[in-house]
Motif scaffolding. Structure first.
Motif, mmCIF file in Angstrom:
data_model
loop_
_atom_site.group_PDB
_atom_site.id
_atom_site.type_symbol
_atom_site.label_atom_id
_atom_site.label_comp_id
_atom_site.label_asym_id
_atom_site.label_seq_id
_atom_site.Cartn_x
_atom_site.Cartn_y
_atom_site.Cartn_z
ATOM 1 N N LYS A 1 -8.753 -28.130 -23.369
ATOM 2 C CA LYS A 1 -9.611 -27.301 -24.209
ATOM 3 C C LYS A 1 -8.946 -25.945 -24.456
ATOM 4 O O LYS A 1 -8.933 -25.438 -25.579
ATOM 5 C CB LYS A 1 -10.966 -27.112 -23.512
ATOM 6 N N TRP A 2 -8.361 -25.362 -23.409
ATOM 7 C CA TRP A 2 -7.762 -24.026 -23.560
ATOM 8 C C TRP A 2 -6.391 -24.095 -24.213
ATOM 9 O O TRP A 2 -6.002 -23.179 -24.938
ATOM 10 C CB TRP A 2 -7.747 -23.293 -22.224
ATOM 11 N N VAL A 3 -5.668 -25.183 -23.994
ATOM 12 C CA VAL A 3 -4.408 -25.359 -24.719
ATOM 13 C C VAL A 3 -4.704 -25.458 -26.212
ATOM 14 O O VAL A 3 -4.038 -24.838 -27.049
ATOM 15 C CB VAL A 3 -3.660 -26.608 -24.202
ATOM 16 N N GLU A 4 -5.752 -26.210 -26.536
ATOM 17 C CA GLU A 4 -6.162 -26.337 -27.932
ATOM 18 C C GLU A 4 -6.594 -24.991 -28.522
ATOM 19 O O GLU A 4 -6.302 -24.673 -29.679
ATOM 20 C CB GLU A 4 -7.334 -27.327 -28.014
ATOM 21 N N PHE A 5 -7.274 -24.194 -27.713
ATOM 22 C CA PHE A 5 -7.665 -22.840 -28.141
ATOM 23 C C PHE A 5 -6.415 -22.048 -28.538
ATOM 24 O O PHE A 5 -6.355 -21.440 -29.611
ATOM 25 C CB PHE A 5 -8.416 -22.141 -27.000
ATOM 26 N N TYR A 6 -5.396 -22.063 -27.678
ATOM 27 C CA TYR A 6 -4.196 -21.282 -28.000
ATOM 28 C C TYR A 6 -3.455 -21.860 -29.207
ATOM 29 O O TYR A 6 -2.869 -21.116 -29.983
ATOM 30 C CB TYR A 6 -3.290 -21.157 -26.768
ATOM 31 N N GLU A 7 -3.501 -23.189 -29.350
ATOM 32 C CA GLU A 7 -2.824 -23.796 -30.501
ATOM 33 C C GLU A 7 -3.570 -23.509 -31.803
ATOM 34 O O GLU A 7 -2.984 -23.043 -32.779
ATOM 35 C CB GLU A 7 -2.710 -25.316 -30.298
ATOM 36 N N LYS A 8 -4.867 -23.793 -31.813
ATOM 37 C CA LYS A 8 -5.620 -23.726 -33.072
ATOM 38 C C LYS A 8 -6.057 -22.316 -33.414
ATOM 39 O O LYS A 8 -5.990 -21.889 -34.560
ATOM 40 C CB LYS A 8 -6.857 -24.634 -32.986
ATOM 41 N N VAL A 9 -6.537 -21.595 -32.401
ATOM 42 C CA VAL A 9 -7.133 -20.284 -32.668
ATOM 43 C C VAL A 9 -6.070 -19.187 -32.731
ATOM 44 O O VAL A 9 -6.180 -18.237 -33.479
ATOM 45 C CB VAL A 9 -8.191 -19.972 -31.580
ATOM 46 N N MET A 10 -5.010 -19.349 -31.919
ATOM 47 C CA MET A 10 -4.011 -18.285 -31.847
ATOM 48 C C MET A 10 -2.650 -18.703 -32.404
ATOM 49 O O MET A 10 -1.721 -17.904 -32.420
ATOM 50 C CB MET A 10 -3.892 -17.788 -30.402
ATOM 51 N N GLY A 11 -2.542 -19.958 -32.845
ATOM 52 C CA GLY A 11 -1.302 -20.403 -33.484
ATOM 53 C C GLY A 11 -0.131 -20.573 -32.534
ATOM 54 O O GLY A 11 1.026 -20.560 -32.953
ATOM 55 N N PHE A 12 -0.417 -20.722 -31.228
ATOM 56 C CA PHE A 12 0.650 -20.923 -30.253
ATOM 57 C C PHE A 12 1.150 -22.368 -30.314
ATOM 58 O O PHE A 12 0.492 -23.247 -30.872
ATOM 59 C CB PHE A 12 0.143 -20.628 -28.828
#
Ligand code: FE2
Length: 376
Positions: free
Chosen positions: A194-205
């Motif tokens: 969930k948090w990896v997805e947050f950084y990928e989708k929300v922060m473009g990481f």
């Protein structure tokens, strides 16, 4: 054999919607900022550069800003009991509240991330004083941790508006700590993706590397980890979650004592780890110890290195190699009484990884500490 998954940088072709220049600062909420500030000056060689509190018109808290090379550490304590910072400390103990990111446009960073689902913490706001103006905005990440976007291109004061320059009577000597290499978060059971997805989708990481419980397990404990990184690679956030083992994993112990997700460790880079760790040890900083047998077959495992083995062994510094080079690293014991936040000192000699070859020896060292605490 350990498997990892290094992503090619193909998906970086697209425009980076959240350009980040680096870590702006890290703010910790602590029970006694005055004393913590002296600890980090004395033991870690930070210099006190700025202060905010009642004397500067901030009535409800006191903050000390410490600096060493590119690292700014802010220590904040509340001055009254009915205060959100007091609640934070009661729940979590001393810990990291803010991972602040240095950006060129704080309002745009806030807009780009909140429009992709980031939970707002504080809307963009301009703060100004006689040194100019700073725009800040904050979003929530795991646990009660937040990211603050700091835009400081129109500011030349000591830290942020509201802070005054302050020097310490203690004459601290820098010990070679240079910049924040990475900051690791521990999250709850099943929450890593969930948090990896947050950084990928929300922060473009981008997802950089994955470790599963087969990579990271000992007889007793296990964890899973994924590392995300921003476009230019300056910001790296490994995210850990506990995995099922025979006994309680170190991540569970953290979650129990921090009462939820939070920052597990900050890795600080040095160009001379032998000097840095010698200084830290002389000032009383405690490190995890691996058995001296770790060094018996070290060169067989990592190949030729520039350092002599003896000082590494004496200081308990670990070595690991990847395709691009090697790294030297060591981990402190927790820096407060709760078994939560600790520091890593890292010197990279080409390697861009995180010391996977040391995980087993390290986790066995952590388990020995957990056992002493009665938490294994
Ligand atoms: Fe690390």
């Amino acid at each position: 054999m350990i498997e990892s998954n290094i992503n090619p940088k193909t998906d970086r072709m697209q425009q980076d919607f959240l350009p980040i220049n680096g870590t702006d600062h890290i703010e910790m909420y602590v029970g006694n900022a005055k004393q913590s500030a002296l600890y980090y000056q004395y033991a870690f060689g930070f210099e006190l550069i700025a202060y905010a509190g009642p004397e500067t018109g901030i009535k409800d808290r006191a903050s000390y800003v410490l600096k060493q090379d590119k690292i700014r550490l802010v220590l904040t304590t509340p001055l009254m009991q009915d205060h959100p910072i007091a609640d934070h400390i009661k729940k979590h103990g001393d810990g990291v509240k803010v991972l602040a990111l240095w950006v060129d446009d704080a309002a745009k960073s806030y807009q780009e991330t909140t429009s992709r689902g980031a939970e707002p913490y504080e809307a963009p706001k301009v703060h100004s004083d006689e040194h100019g103006e700073v725009q800040v905005a904050s979003i929530r990440t795991y646990g009660e941790t937040i990211h603050t976007f700091v835009e400081r291109k129109n500011y030349n004061g000591p830290f942020l508006p509201g802070y005054i320059a302050k020097k310490s009577l203690y004459n601290s000597v820098p010990i070679g700590l240079k910049y924040v290499d990475h900051c690791v978060g521990n999250v709850g059971w099943g929450e890593m993706n969930k948090w990896v997805e947050f950084y990928e989708k929300v922060m473009g990481f981008n997802l950089l590397v994955t470790f599963d419980d087969k990579d990271i397990s000992t007889d007793y404990t296990a964890l899973m980890s994924k590392v995300v990184s921003n476009g230019n690679g300056y910001i790296k956030f490994p995210i850990n979650e506990p995995a099922e083992g025979k006994k309680k994993s170190q991540i569970e112990e953290y979650l129990d004592f921090y009462n939820g997700a939070g920052v597990q460790h900050m890795a600080i880079a040095t160009d001379d780890i032998i000097h840095t760790v010698t200084e830290l040890r002389e000032r009383g900083v405690e490190f995890l110890e691996v058995p001296s047998t770790y060094y018996d077959d070290l060169l067989d495992r990592v190949g030729t290195i520039e350092e002599d083995i003896e000082p590494l062994k004496k200081l308990n510094i670990l070595v690991d190699r990847d395709e691009e080079g090697y790294l030297l690293q060591i981990f402190t014991k927790p820096v407060q009484d709760r078994p939560t936040l600790f520091f890593e000192i890292i010197q990279r000699k080409g390697a861009k990884s995180f010391g996977k070859g040391n995980f087993k020896a390290l986790f066995e060292a952590i388990e020995r500490e957990q056992e002493l605490r009665g938490n294994l």
